[in-house]
Every structure is written in structure tokens, then in C-alpha cells.
Scaffold this motif. Structure first.
Motif, PDB file in Angstrom:
ATOM      1  N   ASP A  50       0.818  -1.213   0.000  1.00 28.67           N
ATOM      2  CA  ASP A  50       0.000   0.000   0.000  1.00 28.67           C
ATOM      3  C   ASP A  50       0.854   1.267   0.000  1.00 28.67           C
ATOM      4  O   ASP A  50       0.327   2.376  -0.119  1.00 28.67           O
ATOM      5  N   THR A  51       2.141   1.105   0.160  1.00 28.61           N
ATOM      6  CA  THR A  51       3.045   2.246   0.152  1.00 28.61           C
ATOM      7  C   THR A  51       2.950   2.987  -1.178  1.00 28.61           C
ATOM      8  O   THR A  51       3.119   2.381  -2.252  1.00 28.61           O
ATOM      9  N   ALA A  52       2.670   4.286  -1.107  1.00 32.35           N
ATOM     10  CA  ALA A  52       2.474   5.077  -2.315  1.00 32.35           C
ATOM     11  C   ALA A  52       2.245   6.530  -1.921  1.00 32.35           C
ATOM     12  O   ALA A  52       2.063   6.851  -0.744  1.00 32.35           O
ATOM     13  N   ILE A  53       2.240   7.375  -2.936  1.00 35.70           N
ATOM     14  CA  ILE A  53       1.745   8.735  -2.756  1.00 35.70           C
ATOM     15  C   ILE A  53       0.256   8.691  -3.062  1.00 35.70           C
ATOM     16  O   ILE A  53      -0.146   8.202  -4.124  1.00 35.70           O
ATOM     17  N   TYR A  54      -0.518   9.202  -2.141  1.00 33.16           N
ATOM     18  CA  TYR A  54      -1.971   9.198  -2.279  1.00 33.16           C
ATOM     19  C   TYR A  54      -2.451  10.605  -2.646  1.00 33.16           C
ATOM     20  O   TYR A  54      -2.064  11.587  -1.999  1.00 33.16           O
ATOM     21  N   TYR A  55      -3.288  10.668  -3.671  1.00 33.52           N
ATOM     22  CA  TYR A  55      -3.822  11.925  -4.162  1.00 33.52           C
ATOM     23  C   TYR A  55      -5.337  11.929  -4.019  1.00 33.52           C
ATOM     24  O   TYR A  55      -5.999  10.955  -4.418  1.00 33.52           O
ATOM     25  N   CYS A  56      -5.878  13.001  -3.491  1.00 36.45           N
ATOM     26  CA  CYS A  56      -7.326  13.157  -3.551  1.00 36.45           C
ATOM     27  C   CYS A  56      -7.667  13.816  -4.883  1.00 36.45           C
ATOM     28  O   CYS A  56      -6.831  14.523  -5.468  1.00 36.45           O
ATOM     29  N   ALA A  57      -8.860  13.548  -5.363  1.00 35.21           N
ATOM     30  CA  ALA A  57      -9.210  13.988  -6.708  1.00 35.21           C
ATOM     31  C   ALA A  57     -10.698  14.254  -6.812  1.00 35.21           C
ATOM     32  O   ALA A  57     -11.491  13.743  -6.014  1.00 35.21           O
ATOM     33  N   ALA A  58     -11.053  15.040  -7.800  1.00 37.19           N
ATOM     34  CA  ALA A  58     -12.453  15.360  -8.067  1.00 37.19           C
ATOM     35  C   ALA A  58     -12.706  15.210  -9.560  1.00 37.19           C
ATOM     36  O   ALA A  58     -11.806  15.420 -10.381  1.00 37.19           O
ATOM     37  N   ARG A  59     -13.933  14.855  -9.884  1.00 35.21           N
ATOM     38  CA  ARG A  59     -14.249  14.557 -11.277  1.00 35.21           C
ATOM     39  C   ARG A  59     -15.433  15.374 -11.753  1.00 35.21           C
ATOM     40  O   ARG A  59     -16.425  15.518 -11.026  1.00 35.21           O
ATOM     41  N   SER A  60     -15.344  15.850 -12.965  1.00 33.52           N
ATOM     42  CA  SER A  60     -16.472  16.470 -13.644  1.00 33.52           C
ATOM     43  C   SER A  60     -17.049  15.442 -14.601  1.00 33.52           C
ATOM     44  O   SER A  60     -16.315  14.709 -15.246  1.00 33.52           O
ATOM     45  N   GLY A  61     -18.355  15.366 -14.689  1.00 32.02           N
ATOM     46  CA  GLY A  61     -18.940  14.395 -15.594  1.00 32.02           C
ATOM     47  C   GLY A  61     -20.048  13.616 -14.919  1.00 32.02           C
ATOM     48  O   GLY A  61     -20.290  13.736 -13.727  1.00 32.02           O
ATOM     49  N   SER A  62     -20.695  12.762 -15.709  1.00 32.11           N
ATOM     50  CA  SER A  62     -21.882  12.070 -15.241  1.00 32.11           C
ATOM     51  C   SER A  62     -21.597  10.815 -14.439  1.00 32.11           C
ATOM     52  O   SER A  62     -22.424  10.406 -13.641  1.00 32.11           O
ATOM     53  N   PHE A  63     -20.485  10.187 -14.666  1.00 28.76           N
ATOM     54  CA  PHE A  63     -20.207   8.903 -14.046  1.00 28.76           C
ATOM     55  C   PHE A  63     -19.196   9.043 -12.920  1.00 28.76           C
ATOM     56  O   PHE A  63     -18.342   9.927 -12.932  1.00 28.76           O
ATOM     57  N   CYS A  64     -19.305   8.128 -11.963  1.00 30.40           N
ATOM     58  CA  CYS A  64     -18.409   8.181 -10.807  1.00 30.40           C
ATOM     59  C   CYS A  64     -18.000   6.776 -10.426  1.00 30.40           C
ATOM     60  O   CYS A  64     -18.844   5.901 -10.253  1.00 30.40           O
ATOM     61  N   GLY A  65     -16.712   6.571 -10.265  1.00 29.15           N
ATOM     62  CA  GLY A  65     -16.202   5.283  -9.846  1.00 29.15           C
ATOM     63  C   GLY A  65     -14.699   5.350  -9.747  1.00 29.15           C
ATOM     64  O   GLY A  65     -14.071   6.214 -10.361  1.00 29.15           O
ATOM     65  N   TYR A  66     -14.106   4.447  -9.006  1.00 28.57           N
ATOM     66  CA  TYR A  66     -12.666   4.508  -8.784  1.00 28.57           C
ATOM     67  C   TYR A  66     -11.879   4.299 -10.080  1.00 28.57           C
ATOM     68  O   TYR A  66     -10.738   4.716 -10.208  1.00 28.57           O
ATOM     69  N   GLY A  67     -12.507   3.665 -11.046  1.00 29.94           N
ATOM     70  CA  GLY A  67     -11.818   3.368 -12.286  1.00 29.94           C
ATOM     71  C   GLY A  67     -11.851   4.474 -13.322  1.00 29.94           C
ATOM     72  O   GLY A  67     -11.157   4.411 -14.343  1.00 29.94           O
ATOM     73  N   PHE A  68     -12.645   5.506 -13.072  1.00 30.80           N
ATOM     74  CA  PHE A  68     -12.718   6.623 -14.001  1.00 30.80           C
ATOM     75  C   PHE A  68     -11.586   7.611 -13.743  1.00 30.80           C
ATOM     76  O   PHE A  68     -11.096   7.729 -12.617  1.00 30.80           O
ATOM     77  N   SER A  69     -11.208   8.329 -14.763  1.00 33.78           N
ATOM     78  CA  SER A  69     -10.199   9.357 -14.582  1.00 33.78           C
ATOM     79  C   SER A  69     -10.835  10.564 -13.893  1.00 33.78           C
ATOM     80  O   SER A  69     -12.032  10.800 -14.016  1.00 33.78           O
ATOM     81  N   PHE A  70     -10.034  11.302 -13.175  1.00 36.01           N
ATOM     82  CA  PHE A  70     -10.503  12.482 -12.473  1.00 36.01           C
ATOM     83  C   PHE A  70     -10.044  13.740 -13.214  1.00 36.01           C
ATOM     84  O   PHE A  70      -9.109  13.713 -14.008  1.00 36.01           O
ATOM     85  N   SER A  71     -10.739  14.823 -12.928  1.00 39.01           N
ATOM     86  CA  SER A  71     -10.452  16.089 -13.601  1.00 39.01           C
ATOM     87  C   SER A  71      -9.452  16.940 -12.828  1.00 39.01           C
ATOM     88  O   SER A  71      -8.711  17.719 -13.417  1.00 39.01           O
TER      89      SER A  71
END
Length: 122
Positions: free
Chosen positions: A89-110
Motif C-alpha cells: 500500500d506504500t504510495a503517494i496518495y492523491y485526492c481527486a475530483a471529477r467532472s462528468g456524469s459517471f463516478c467510480g474509482y476506475g474513471f479518470s478524475f479532472s
């Protein structure tokens, strides 16, 4: 201007827990899609978790059952509770927000924050 500021990373031993927070401005958490992604050294960025406007969460298989994403609409803040941490689990973790109709961990964020390092030692 959308800004996401993550904090709460650090070093933890395997099996331990950590909680990340992300303060969001310029984007309304209550009506959007927000989530967390991570990038381990030498690997591509991967989606970890996302939560939509209704509070429905989705998780990558690698963290399902161990991580919990949540948000505080009043504070416009996003959280990631990480339990039973593993060295992978070691990593740099980024919070993110998405524009668009769909939401899920597999979608790209804006939009992405600056990232916070989480290091899990065995």
C-alpha cells in the motif's frame, strides 16, 4: 479554481491504520464525484476509491474491505480510512475530483491534489 489539499500521510507498520483527509475548495463535494488515487514508486497511478453525490462508494479490489472512503459535505472534505495496511500500500496518495456524469474509482478524475506519502513497513 479547484484546489484539493491532502494531509494525514506518514509511516505506519504493516497491519496498522491511517486516515487521510482532503480539504476541497472550488468544487462542491456534496454534488460531485470525489475519490483517491495512488502511485507507488515505479508503477502507474491507480484508482483506489470514489464516492458519488449520493454517498455510494466504489473500491479497487486491492483495497476492498480494508479502506473506507467518506465525505463531510458541510466541511467540503474527503476522507480515506485505511486499515490492515500492507507494505504494497506504500504510495503517494492523491485526492481527486471529477467532472462528468459517471463516478467510480476506475474513471479518470479532472482535478488532483498535491499528494501525501504513505509508507507501510513490514
Amino acid at each position: 479554481q479547484v484546489q484539493l489539499v491532502a494531509f494525514g500521510g506518514g509511516s505506519v507498520q504493516a497491519g496498522g491504520s491511517a486516515r487521510l483527509s482532503c480539504s476541497v475548495t472550488g468544487y462542491t463535494v456534496s454534488t460531485g464525484c470525489v475519490g483517491w488515487v495512488r502511485r507507488a514508486a515505479g508503477k502507474e497511478r491507480e484508482g483506489v476509491a470514489a464516492i458519488d453525490r449520493y454517498g455510494t462508494a466504489s473500491y479497487a479490489d486491492s483495497v476492498k474491505g480494508r479502506y473506507t472512503i467518506s465525505k463531510d459535505n458541510a466541511r467540503n472534505t474527503l476522507y480515506l480510512q485505511m486499515n490492515s495496511l500492507k507494505p504494497e500500500d506504500t504510495a503517494i496518495y492523491y485526492c481527486a475530483a471529477r467532472s462528468g456524469s459517471f463516478c467510480g474509482y476506475g474513471f479518470s478524475f479532472s482535478y488532483y491534489g498535491q499528494g501525501t506519502q504513505v509508507t507501510v513497513s513490514s
